[in-house]
Motif scaffolding. Sequence first.
Motif, PDB file in Angstrom:
ATOM      1  N   ARG A 208     -30.569  39.086   3.227  1.00 42.77           N
ATOM      2  CA  ARG A 208     -30.674  40.407   3.261  1.00 42.77           C
ATOM      3  C   ARG A 208     -31.174  41.004   4.578  1.00 42.77           C
ATOM      4  O   ARG A 208     -30.413  41.975   5.162  1.00 42.77           O
ATOM      5  CB  ARG A 208     -31.773  40.831   2.289  1.00 42.77           C
ATOM      6  N   ILE A 209     -32.318  40.405   5.267  1.00 47.32           N
ATOM      7  CA  ILE A 209     -32.918  40.826   6.538  1.00 47.32           C
ATOM      8  C   ILE A 209     -31.912  40.536   7.711  1.00 47.32           C
ATOM      9  O   ILE A 209     -31.971  41.129   8.636  1.00 47.32           O
ATOM     10  CB  ILE A 209     -34.112  40.338   6.619  1.00 47.32           C
ATOM     11  N   ALA A 210     -30.995  39.373   7.669  1.00 42.24           N
ATOM     12  CA  ALA A 210     -30.135  39.351   8.502  1.00 42.24           C
ATOM     13  C   ALA A 210     -29.120  40.389   9.023  1.00 42.24           C
ATOM     14  O   ALA A 210     -28.611  40.578  10.192  1.00 42.24           O
ATOM     15  CB  ALA A 210     -29.161  38.010   8.203  1.00 42.24           C
ATOM     16  N   LYS A 211     -28.769  41.443   7.916  1.00 45.35           N
ATOM     17  CA  LYS A 211     -28.085  42.450   8.129  1.00 45.35           C
ATOM     18  C   LYS A 211     -28.829  43.346   9.172  1.00 45.35           C
ATOM     19  O   LYS A 211     -28.154  43.819  10.276  1.00 45.35           O
ATOM     20  CB  LYS A 211     -28.196  43.360   6.947  1.00 45.35           C
TER      21      LYS A 211
ATOM     22  N   CYS B   9     -25.699  31.283  11.354  1.00 42.80           N
ATOM     23  CA  CYS B   9     -25.418  30.125  10.327  1.00 42.80           C
ATOM     24  C   CYS B   9     -26.153  30.393   9.247  1.00 42.80           C
ATOM     25  O   CYS B   9     -27.287  30.972   9.144  1.00 42.80           O
ATOM     26  CB  CYS B   9     -25.766  28.906  11.203  1.00 42.80           C
ATOM     27  N   ASP B  10     -25.632  29.936   8.024  1.00 42.42           N
ATOM     28  CA  ASP B  10     -26.075  29.869   6.971  1.00 42.42           C
ATOM     29  C   ASP B  10     -25.677  28.725   5.895  1.00 42.42           C
ATOM     30  O   ASP B  10     -24.509  28.530   6.165  1.00 42.42           O
ATOM     31  CB  ASP B  10     -25.786  31.117   5.956  1.00 42.42           C
ATOM     32  N   ILE B  11     -26.472  28.114   5.257  1.00 38.16           N
ATOM     33  CA  ILE B  11     -25.985  26.832   4.529  1.00 38.16           C
ATOM     34  C   ILE B  11     -25.208  27.527   3.421  1.00 38.16           C
ATOM     35  O   ILE B  11     -24.268  26.511   3.158  1.00 38.16           O
ATOM     36  CB  ILE B  11     -27.233  26.082   3.678  1.00 38.16           C
TER      37      ILE B  11
ATOM     38  N   HIS C 167     -39.366  28.331   3.663  1.00 39.36           N
ATOM     39  CA  HIS C 167     -38.843  27.124   4.663  1.00 39.36           C
ATOM     40  C   HIS C 167     -38.987  27.514   6.046  1.00 39.36           C
ATOM     41  O   HIS C 167     -38.240  26.666   7.066  1.00 39.36           O
ATOM     42  CB  HIS C 167     -37.206  27.209   4.351  1.00 39.36           C
ATOM     43  N   HIS C 168     -39.725  28.513   6.536  1.00 36.99           N
ATOM     44  CA  HIS C 168     -39.891  28.859   7.745  1.00 36.99           C
ATOM     45  C   HIS C 168     -40.433  27.534   8.762  1.00 36.99           C
ATOM     46  O   HIS C 168     -40.008  27.080   9.779  1.00 36.99           O
ATOM     47  CB  HIS C 168     -40.613  30.115   8.181  1.00 36.99           C
ATOM     48  N   GLU C 169     -41.262  26.849   8.013  1.00 39.66           N
ATOM     49  CA  GLU C 169     -41.993  25.597   8.573  1.00 39.66           C
ATOM     50  C   GLU C 169     -41.084  24.835   8.864  1.00 39.66           C
ATOM     51  O   GLU C 169     -40.746  24.220   9.999  1.00 39.66           O
ATOM     52  CB  GLU C 169     -43.170  25.249   7.742  1.00 39.66           C
TER      53      GLU C 169
ATOM     54  N   GLY D 206     -33.559  32.938  -6.417  1.00 37.06           N
ATOM     55  CA  GLY D 206     -34.635  32.198  -7.208  1.00 37.06           C
ATOM     56  C   GLY D 206     -36.042  31.971  -6.543  1.00 37.06           C
ATOM     57  O   GLY D 206     -36.954  31.737  -7.102  1.00 37.06           O
ATOM     58  N   TRP D 207     -36.025  32.170  -5.180  1.00 33.29           N
ATOM     59  CA  TRP D 207     -37.309  31.891  -4.368  1.00 33.29           C
ATOM     60  C   TRP D 207     -38.328  32.797  -4.523  1.00 33.29           C
ATOM     61  O   TRP D 207     -39.408  32.762  -4.517  1.00 33.29           O
ATOM     62  CB  TRP D 207     -36.797  31.591  -2.909  1.00 33.29           C
ATOM     63  N   ARG D 208     -37.706  34.266  -4.922  1.00 31.45           N
ATOM     64  CA  ARG D 208     -38.692  35.235  -4.903  1.00 31.45           C
ATOM     65  C   ARG D 208     -39.881  35.424  -5.929  1.00 31.45           C
ATOM     66  O   ARG D 208     -39.509  35.084  -7.075  1.00 31.45           O
ATOM     67  CB  ARG D 208     -37.806  36.742  -5.026  1.00 31.45           C
TER      68      ARG D 208
ATOM     69  N   THR E 234     -48.388  38.604   0.069  1.00 29.57           N
ATOM     70  CA  THR E 234     -47.668  37.494   1.114  1.00 29.57           C
ATOM     71  C   THR E 234     -46.416  38.205   1.558  1.00 29.57           C
ATOM     72  O   THR E 234     -46.164  38.116   2.761  1.00 29.57           O
ATOM     73  CB  THR E 234     -47.387  35.956   0.606  1.00 29.57           C
ATOM     74  N   ASN E 235     -45.664  38.794   0.722  1.00 29.73           N
ATOM     75  CA  ASN E 235     -44.472  39.345   1.174  1.00 29.73           C
ATOM     76  C   ASN E 235     -44.545  40.738   1.692  1.00 29.73           C
ATOM     77  O   ASN E 235     -44.535  41.110   2.913  1.00 29.73           O
ATOM     78  CB  ASN E 235     -43.397  38.953  -0.198  1.00 29.73           C
ATOM     79  N   GLN E 236     -44.429  41.806   0.607  1.00 33.31           N
ATOM     80  CA  GLN E 236     -44.414  43.121   1.072  1.00 33.31           C
ATOM     81  C   GLN E 236     -45.791  43.632   1.936  1.00 33.31           C
ATOM     82  O   GLN E 236     -45.438  44.251   3.167  1.00 33.31           O
ATOM     83  CB  GLN E 236     -44.271  44.173  -0.208  1.00 33.31           C
TER      84      GLN E 236
END
Length: 353
Positions: free
Chosen positions: A11-14, A34-36, A76-78, A165-167, A178-180
Amino acid sequence: MLNFALVGCGRIAKRHSELLGNKQIPDARLAAVCDIKFEKAERIGAQFGVPAYADMHEMMRSNAIDVVVVLTESGHHERDVIALAPYGKHIMVEKPMALTLSGADAMVRVCDASGCKLFVVKQNRFNVPVVKLREALEQGRFGKLVMGTIRVRWCRDQSYYDQDGWRGTWALDGGVLTNQASHHIDLLEWMMGDVETVFAKGATALVNIEAEDTAVVVLKFKSGALGIIEATTAVRPKDLEGSISILGETGTVEIGGFAVNQMKVWNFVHPVPGDEEVMTKYSVNPPNVYGFGHQAYYEHVVDCIINGTQHLVDGSVGRQSLQLINAIYESIETGLEVRVGEGVHESFLGGAK
Ligand SMILES: NC(=O)c1ccc[n+]([C@@H]2O[C@H](COP(=O)([O-])OP(=O)(O)OC[C@H]3O[C@@H](n4cnc5c(N)ncnc54)[C@H](O)[C@@H]3O)[C@@H](O)[C@H]2O)c1
Protein backbone atom coordinates in the motif's frame (compact mmCIF):
# COMPACT_ATOMS: atom_id res chain seq x y z
CA MET A 1 20.97 12.03 -9.35
CA LEU A 2 20.34 9.43 -6.64
CA ASN A 3 18.94 6.03 -7.57
CA PHE A 4 16.28 4.73 -5.18
CA ALA A 5 15.09 1.12 -4.97
CA LEU A 6 11.97 -0.10 -3.15
CA VAL A 7 11.76 -3.29 -1.09
CA GLY A 8 8.06 -4.07 -0.60
CA CYS A 9 5.43 -3.01 -3.15
CA GLY A 10 2.29 -2.86 -0.96
CA ARG A 11 0.00 0.00 0.00
CA ILE A 12 2.54 2.64 1.02
CA ALA A 13 4.79 1.78 -1.94
CA LYS A 14 2.19 3.50 -4.13
CA ARG A 15 3.06 6.84 -2.50
CA HIS A 16 6.83 6.24 -2.65
CA SER A 17 6.82 5.00 -6.23
CA GLU A 18 4.64 7.87 -7.46
CA LEU A 19 6.92 10.49 -5.92
CA LEU A 20 10.09 8.88 -7.28
CA GLY A 21 8.66 7.50 -10.52
CA ASN A 22 6.90 10.74 -11.49
CA LYS A 23 10.13 12.69 -10.81
CA GLN A 24 8.58 14.81 -8.09
CA ILE A 25 11.77 14.74 -6.02
CA PRO A 26 14.65 16.78 -7.50
CA ASP A 27 17.88 14.77 -7.92
CA ALA A 28 16.10 11.45 -7.21
CA ARG A 29 14.69 8.73 -9.41
CA LEU A 30 13.16 5.29 -9.11
CA ALA A 31 15.68 2.67 -10.28
CA ALA A 32 14.21 -0.73 -9.31
CA VAL A 33 11.49 -2.35 -7.21
CA CYS A 34 11.06 -5.71 -5.52
CA ASP A 35 8.43 -7.73 -3.69
CA ILE A 36 8.38 -11.39 -2.72
CA LYS A 37 4.91 -11.35 -4.25
CA PHE A 38 6.42 -10.72 -7.67
CA GLU A 39 3.21 -9.59 -9.36
CA LYS A 40 3.12 -6.57 -7.01
CA ALA A 41 6.65 -5.57 -8.02
CA GLU A 42 5.89 -6.20 -11.68
CA ARG A 43 2.87 -3.87 -11.54
CA ILE A 44 4.87 -0.92 -10.15
CA GLY A 45 7.87 -1.73 -12.34
CA ALA A 46 5.71 -1.66 -15.46
CA GLN A 47 3.99 1.56 -14.39
CA PHE A 48 7.29 3.45 -14.12
CA GLY A 49 9.44 1.50 -16.59
CA VAL A 50 11.93 0.12 -14.04
CA PRO A 51 13.11 -3.45 -13.46
CA ALA A 52 11.14 -5.58 -10.99
CA TYR A 53 12.47 -8.37 -8.78
CA ALA A 54 11.17 -10.99 -6.37
CA ASP A 55 14.47 -11.08 -4.48
CA MET A 56 16.02 -7.97 -2.94
CA HIS A 57 19.54 -9.40 -3.13
CA GLU A 58 19.24 -9.91 -6.87
CA MET A 59 17.94 -6.34 -7.16
CA MET A 60 20.84 -4.94 -5.13
CA ARG A 61 23.43 -6.92 -7.12
CA SER A 62 21.99 -6.02 -10.53
CA ASN A 63 21.52 -2.26 -10.20
CA ALA A 64 23.50 0.83 -9.23
CA ILE A 65 21.46 1.80 -6.15
CA ASP A 66 22.21 4.75 -3.87
CA VAL A 67 19.31 4.43 -1.43
CA VAL A 68 17.18 1.39 -0.68
CA VAL A 69 13.74 2.03 0.84
CA VAL A 70 12.30 -0.66 3.13
CA LEU A 71 8.50 -0.77 2.87
CA THR A 72 7.84 -4.23 4.24
CA GLU A 73 5.63 -5.11 7.22
CA SER A 74 6.77 -3.31 10.41
CA GLY A 75 7.88 -6.52 12.12
CA HIS A 76 10.14 -7.31 9.15
CA HIS A 77 12.03 -3.99 9.05
CA GLU A 78 14.73 -5.30 11.38
CA ARG A 79 15.27 -8.45 9.29
CA ASP A 80 15.34 -6.52 6.01
CA VAL A 81 17.58 -3.65 7.13
CA ILE A 82 20.07 -6.14 8.57
CA ALA A 83 20.04 -8.06 5.28
CA LEU A 84 20.51 -4.88 3.21
CA ALA A 85 23.12 -3.01 5.27
CA PRO A 86 26.12 -5.05 4.01
CA TYR A 87 25.56 -3.54 0.53
CA GLY A 88 26.77 -0.25 2.06
CA LYS A 89 23.94 1.79 0.49
CA HIS A 90 21.91 4.33 2.46
CA ILE A 91 18.68 2.93 3.89
CA MET A 92 15.30 4.57 4.37
CA VAL A 93 12.81 2.59 6.44
CA GLU A 94 9.13 3.27 6.98
CA LYS A 95 7.80 3.88 10.48
CA PRO A 96 7.95 2.33 12.99
CA MET A 97 11.65 1.56 12.42
CA ALA A 98 11.25 -1.76 14.30
CA LEU A 99 9.03 -3.24 16.98
CA THR A 100 11.60 -4.04 19.68
CA LEU A 101 14.42 -1.96 21.11
CA SER A 102 16.88 -4.80 20.57
CA GLY A 103 15.81 -4.81 16.91
CA ALA A 104 16.32 -1.04 16.60
CA ASP A 105 19.75 -1.31 18.24
CA ALA A 106 20.78 -4.08 15.84
CA MET A 107 19.68 -1.96 12.87
CA VAL A 108 21.70 1.05 14.04
CA ARG A 109 24.73 -1.19 14.64
CA VAL A 110 24.74 -2.77 11.17
CA CYS A 111 24.23 0.56 9.43
CA ASP A 112 27.03 2.19 11.43
CA ALA A 113 29.29 -0.79 10.65
CA SER A 114 28.69 -0.56 6.92
CA GLY A 115 28.91 3.24 6.88
CA CYS A 116 25.41 3.87 5.56
CA LYS A 117 22.92 6.42 6.81
CA LEU A 118 19.66 5.11 8.26
CA PHE A 119 16.62 7.33 7.70
CA VAL A 120 13.32 6.59 9.47
CA VAL A 121 10.24 7.98 7.70
CA LYS A 122 8.36 10.39 10.00
CA GLN A 123 6.81 12.55 7.35
CA ASN A 124 4.49 14.45 9.69
CA ARG A 125 7.49 16.36 11.03
CA PHE A 126 7.49 18.10 7.65
CA ASN A 127 3.80 19.12 7.64
CA VAL A 128 3.56 22.87 7.03
CA PRO A 129 1.90 23.79 10.39
CA VAL A 130 4.14 21.36 12.30
CA VAL A 131 7.27 23.06 10.95
CA LYS A 132 5.81 26.41 12.06
CA LEU A 133 5.05 25.06 15.56
CA ARG A 134 8.57 23.70 15.91
CA GLU A 135 9.98 27.08 14.85
CA ALA A 136 7.97 28.84 17.60
CA LEU A 137 9.24 26.32 20.16
CA GLU A 138 12.85 26.80 19.09
CA GLN A 139 12.37 30.56 19.43
CA GLY A 140 11.21 30.02 23.04
CA ARG A 141 7.81 31.57 22.38
CA PHE A 142 5.94 29.18 24.72
CA GLY A 143 7.97 29.95 27.83
CA LYS A 144 7.59 27.14 30.34
CA LEU A 145 5.78 24.18 28.76
CA VAL A 146 2.65 23.14 30.65
CA MET A 147 0.91 20.39 28.69
CA GLY A 148 1.09 18.55 25.36
CA THR A 149 -1.80 16.52 23.95
CA ILE A 150 -2.21 14.37 20.88
CA ARG A 151 -5.44 12.92 19.57
CA VAL A 152 -5.67 10.29 16.87
CA ARG A 153 -9.33 9.53 16.23
CA TRP A 154 -9.46 7.50 13.07
CA CYS A 155 -11.69 4.83 11.60
CA ARG A 156 -10.20 1.41 10.74
CA ASP A 157 -12.84 -1.28 10.64
CA GLN A 158 -12.45 -5.05 10.48
CA SER A 159 -12.05 -5.01 6.70
CA TYR A 160 -8.92 -2.83 7.06
CA TYR A 161 -7.33 -5.30 9.48
CA ASP A 162 -8.45 -8.32 7.42
CA GLN A 163 -6.85 -7.14 4.16
CA ASP A 164 -3.42 -8.48 5.25
CA GLY A 165 -2.66 -11.13 7.87
CA TRP A 166 0.02 -9.03 9.66
CA ARG A 167 -2.21 -6.11 10.61
CA GLY A 168 -3.01 -5.81 14.31
CA THR A 169 -0.73 -8.74 15.26
CA TRP A 170 1.83 -8.44 18.07
CA ALA A 171 4.54 -10.11 16.00
CA LEU A 172 4.41 -7.82 12.95
CA ASP A 173 2.37 -4.68 13.64
CA GLY A 174 1.05 -3.80 17.11
CA GLY A 175 -2.04 -1.66 17.50
CA VAL A 176 -3.05 1.95 17.11
CA LEU A 177 -0.11 3.14 19.23
CA THR A 178 2.53 1.47 17.06
CA ASN A 179 0.92 1.90 13.69
CA GLN A 180 -1.36 4.93 13.26
CA ALA A 181 -0.40 7.05 16.29
CA SER A 182 3.35 6.49 16.10
CA HIS A 183 3.66 9.68 14.03
CA HIS A 184 1.82 11.75 16.63
CA ILE A 185 3.73 10.19 19.53
CA ASP A 186 6.94 11.17 17.74
CA LEU A 187 5.64 14.73 17.30
CA LEU A 188 4.62 15.00 20.96
CA GLU A 189 8.07 14.00 22.21
CA TRP A 190 9.79 16.18 19.60
CA MET A 191 7.87 19.20 20.83
CA MET A 192 7.70 18.52 24.58
CA GLY A 193 11.10 16.85 25.16
CA ASP A 194 12.06 13.61 26.89
CA VAL A 195 9.40 11.67 28.78
CA GLU A 196 10.01 10.62 32.38
CA THR A 197 7.01 8.37 33.11
CA VAL A 198 3.93 6.93 31.41
CA PHE A 199 0.74 5.39 32.71
CA ALA A 200 -1.51 3.83 30.09
CA LYS A 201 -4.63 1.80 29.45
CA GLY A 202 -5.47 -0.02 26.23
CA ALA A 203 -8.52 -1.80 24.86
CA THR A 204 -9.52 -3.74 21.78
CA ALA A 205 -12.89 -2.13 21.40
CA LEU A 206 -14.48 -2.72 18.03
CA VAL A 207 -12.38 -5.14 15.99
CA ASN A 208 -11.06 -8.64 16.31
CA ILE A 209 -7.25 -8.17 16.45
CA GLU A 210 -4.52 -9.17 18.93
CA ALA A 211 -3.37 -5.65 19.77
CA GLU A 212 -5.24 -2.54 20.97
CA ASP A 213 -7.41 -0.33 18.76
CA THR A 214 -7.87 2.21 21.57
CA ALA A 215 -5.50 3.64 24.17
CA VAL A 216 -5.07 6.52 26.60
CA VAL A 217 -1.77 7.56 28.15
CA VAL A 218 -0.82 10.05 30.86
CA LEU A 219 2.76 11.30 30.46
CA LYS A 220 5.10 13.25 32.69
CA PHE A 221 7.92 14.94 30.81
CA LYS A 222 11.38 15.45 32.29
CA SER A 223 10.70 19.20 32.17
CA GLY A 224 7.83 18.71 34.63
CA ALA A 225 5.18 19.29 31.97
CA LEU A 226 2.32 16.82 31.60
CA GLY A 227 0.90 15.14 28.52
CA ILE A 228 -2.03 13.15 27.22
CA ILE A 229 -2.24 10.67 24.36
CA GLU A 230 -5.68 9.69 23.11
CA ALA A 231 -5.46 7.20 20.26
CA THR A 232 -8.11 5.08 18.63
CA THR A 233 -9.00 3.56 15.31
CA ALA A 234 -12.47 2.79 16.67
CA VAL A 235 -14.13 6.02 15.52
CA ARG A 236 -17.19 5.29 13.39
CA PRO A 237 -18.27 5.84 10.72
CA LYS A 238 -15.28 7.91 9.51
CA ASP A 239 -12.00 9.61 10.50
CA LEU A 240 -12.42 12.52 12.88
CA GLU A 241 -9.00 14.03 13.60
CA GLY A 242 -5.26 13.75 14.02
CA SER A 243 -4.15 16.62 16.21
CA ILE A 244 -1.57 18.03 18.59
CA SER A 245 -1.86 20.88 21.05
CA ILE A 246 0.98 22.49 22.96
CA LEU A 247 0.21 24.72 25.93
CA GLY A 248 2.88 26.94 27.47
CA GLU A 249 3.13 29.83 29.89
CA THR A 250 3.16 32.35 27.04
CA GLY A 251 1.48 30.58 24.15
CA THR A 252 -1.00 28.00 22.87
CA VAL A 253 -0.91 26.22 19.53
CA GLU A 254 -3.25 23.55 18.26
CA ILE A 255 -2.88 21.77 14.93
CA GLY A 256 -5.78 19.61 13.83
CA GLY A 257 -7.44 18.38 10.68
CA PHE A 258 -7.41 14.68 9.74
CA ALA A 259 -3.65 14.53 9.47
CA VAL A 260 -2.11 17.25 11.68
CA ASN A 261 -2.46 19.60 8.76
CA GLN A 262 -4.60 22.55 9.85
CA MET A 263 -3.50 25.34 12.16
CA LYS A 264 -6.47 25.65 14.55
CA VAL A 265 -5.08 27.91 17.29
CA TRP A 266 -2.04 30.22 17.22
CA ASN A 267 -2.19 32.41 20.34
CA PHE A 268 0.84 34.06 21.92
CA VAL A 269 1.11 36.50 24.82
CA HIS A 270 3.80 38.38 22.89
CA PRO A 271 2.73 38.56 19.23
CA VAL A 272 5.33 39.02 16.48
CA PRO A 273 4.86 40.33 12.93
CA GLY A 274 3.39 37.60 10.72
CA ASP A 275 1.33 35.99 13.51
CA GLU A 276 -1.87 37.39 12.02
CA GLU A 277 -1.48 35.36 8.81
CA VAL A 278 -0.36 32.07 10.38
CA MET A 279 -3.90 30.65 10.64
CA THR A 280 -4.53 31.01 6.92
CA LYS A 281 -1.02 30.52 5.54
CA TYR A 282 0.03 27.41 7.47
CA SER A 283 -2.74 24.93 6.70
CA VAL A 284 -2.70 22.50 3.82
CA ASN A 285 -5.38 19.96 2.98
CA PRO A 286 -3.69 16.66 2.14
CA PRO A 287 -5.23 14.11 -0.24
CA ASN A 288 -5.28 11.39 2.47
CA VAL A 289 -4.21 10.73 6.06
CA TYR A 290 -0.60 10.07 4.98
CA GLY A 291 -0.46 13.82 4.26
CA PHE A 292 1.99 15.60 1.97
CA GLY A 293 4.99 14.99 4.19
CA HIS A 294 6.54 12.13 2.19
CA GLN A 295 7.59 14.56 -0.55
CA ALA A 296 9.27 16.90 1.95
CA TYR A 297 10.81 13.89 3.69
CA TYR A 298 12.36 12.65 0.43
CA GLU A 299 13.70 16.11 -0.32
CA HIS A 300 15.26 16.12 3.16
CA VAL A 301 16.87 12.71 2.56
CA VAL A 302 18.32 13.83 -0.78
CA ASP A 303 19.65 17.01 0.84
CA CYS A 304 21.26 15.02 3.68
CA ILE A 305 23.00 12.67 1.24
CA ILE A 306 24.08 15.19 -1.38
CA ASN A 307 24.95 18.11 0.92
CA GLY A 308 25.83 16.18 4.08
CA THR A 309 23.22 18.00 6.20
CA GLN A 310 22.18 16.47 9.52
CA HIS A 311 19.22 14.15 9.19
CA LEU A 312 16.25 14.83 11.40
CA VAL A 313 15.08 11.26 12.05
CA ASP A 314 18.04 8.91 12.13
CA GLY A 315 18.14 5.51 13.83
CA SER A 316 18.66 6.95 17.31
CA VAL A 317 15.68 9.32 16.96
CA GLY A 318 13.55 6.46 15.62
CA ARG A 319 14.66 4.33 18.56
CA GLN A 320 13.74 7.01 21.09
CA SER A 321 10.15 7.08 19.83
CA LEU A 322 10.03 3.28 19.85
CA GLN A 323 11.30 3.24 23.44
CA LEU A 324 8.38 5.44 24.46
CA ILE A 325 5.88 3.18 22.67
CA ASN A 326 7.39 0.08 24.29
CA ALA A 327 7.23 1.74 27.73
CA ILE A 328 3.55 2.53 27.11
CA TYR A 329 2.86 -1.13 26.29
CA GLU A 330 4.72 -2.18 29.44
CA SER A 331 2.39 0.09 31.45
CA ILE A 332 -0.70 -1.32 29.72
CA GLU A 333 0.42 -4.89 30.40
CA THR A 334 1.58 -4.41 34.01
CA GLY A 335 -0.99 -1.83 35.08
CA LEU A 336 1.88 0.22 36.54
CA GLU A 337 3.36 3.64 35.89
CA VAL A 338 6.61 3.04 33.97
CA ARG A 339 9.81 5.11 33.99
CA VAL A 340 10.85 5.51 30.35
CA GLY A 341 14.35 4.25 29.61
CA GLU A 342 14.56 2.08 32.73
CA GLY A 343 14.91 -1.58 31.73
CA VAL A 344 14.23 -3.00 28.28
CA HIS A 345 10.45 -2.39 28.22
CA GLU A 346 9.55 -5.87 27.05
CA SER A 347 5.97 -6.28 25.91
CA PHE A 348 4.00 -8.44 23.53
CA LEU A 349 5.06 -6.05 20.75
CA GLY A 350 7.41 -7.78 18.32
CA GLY A 351 6.68 -11.12 19.95
CA ALA A 352 9.36 -10.26 22.55
CA LYS A 353 7.54 -11.92 25.45
N1 LIG B 1 4.41 6.78 6.85
C1 LIG B 1 3.15 6.42 6.74
O1 LIG B 1 2.24 7.24 6.84
C2 LIG B 1 2.82 4.99 6.48
C3 LIG B 1 1.57 4.68 5.92
C4 LIG B 1 1.28 3.33 5.66
C5 LIG B 1 2.20 2.34 5.97
N2 LIG B 1 3.38 2.68 6.55
C6 LIG B 1 4.35 1.62 6.94
O2 LIG B 1 4.83 0.99 5.76
C7 LIG B 1 5.07 -0.40 5.99
C8 LIG B 1 4.31 -1.23 4.94
O3 LIG B 1 2.93 -0.98 5.08
P1 LIG B 1 1.92 -1.34 3.88
O4 LIG B 1 0.59 -0.88 4.32
O5 LIG B 1 2.46 -0.87 2.58
O6 LIG B 1 1.99 -2.96 3.95
P2 LIG B 1 1.63 -4.00 2.79
O7 LIG B 1 1.32 -5.30 3.45
O8 LIG B 1 0.60 -3.42 1.87
O9 LIG B 1 3.01 -4.14 1.95
C9 LIG B 1 4.16 -4.80 2.44
C10 LIG B 1 4.77 -5.52 1.25
O10 LIG B 1 6.10 -5.98 1.59
C11 LIG B 1 6.29 -7.19 0.86
N3 LIG B 1 7.46 -7.91 1.44
C12 LIG B 1 7.55 -8.55 2.63
N4 LIG B 1 8.77 -9.07 2.79
C13 LIG B 1 9.49 -8.77 1.68
C14 LIG B 1 10.81 -9.03 1.26
N5 LIG B 1 11.68 -9.71 2.02
N6 LIG B 1 11.21 -8.57 0.06
C15 LIG B 1 10.36 -7.87 -0.71
N7 LIG B 1 9.08 -7.59 -0.38
C16 LIG B 1 8.65 -8.04 0.81
C17 LIG B 1 4.97 -7.92 1.01
O11 LIG B 1 4.83 -8.95 0.06
C18 LIG B 1 3.99 -6.76 0.81
O12 LIG B 1 3.61 -6.62 -0.54
C19 LIG B 1 4.62 -0.67 7.44
O13 LIG B 1 5.73 -0.65 8.29
C20 LIG B 1 3.72 0.52 7.77
O14 LIG B 1 3.72 0.88 9.15
C21 LIG B 1 3.71 3.98 6.79
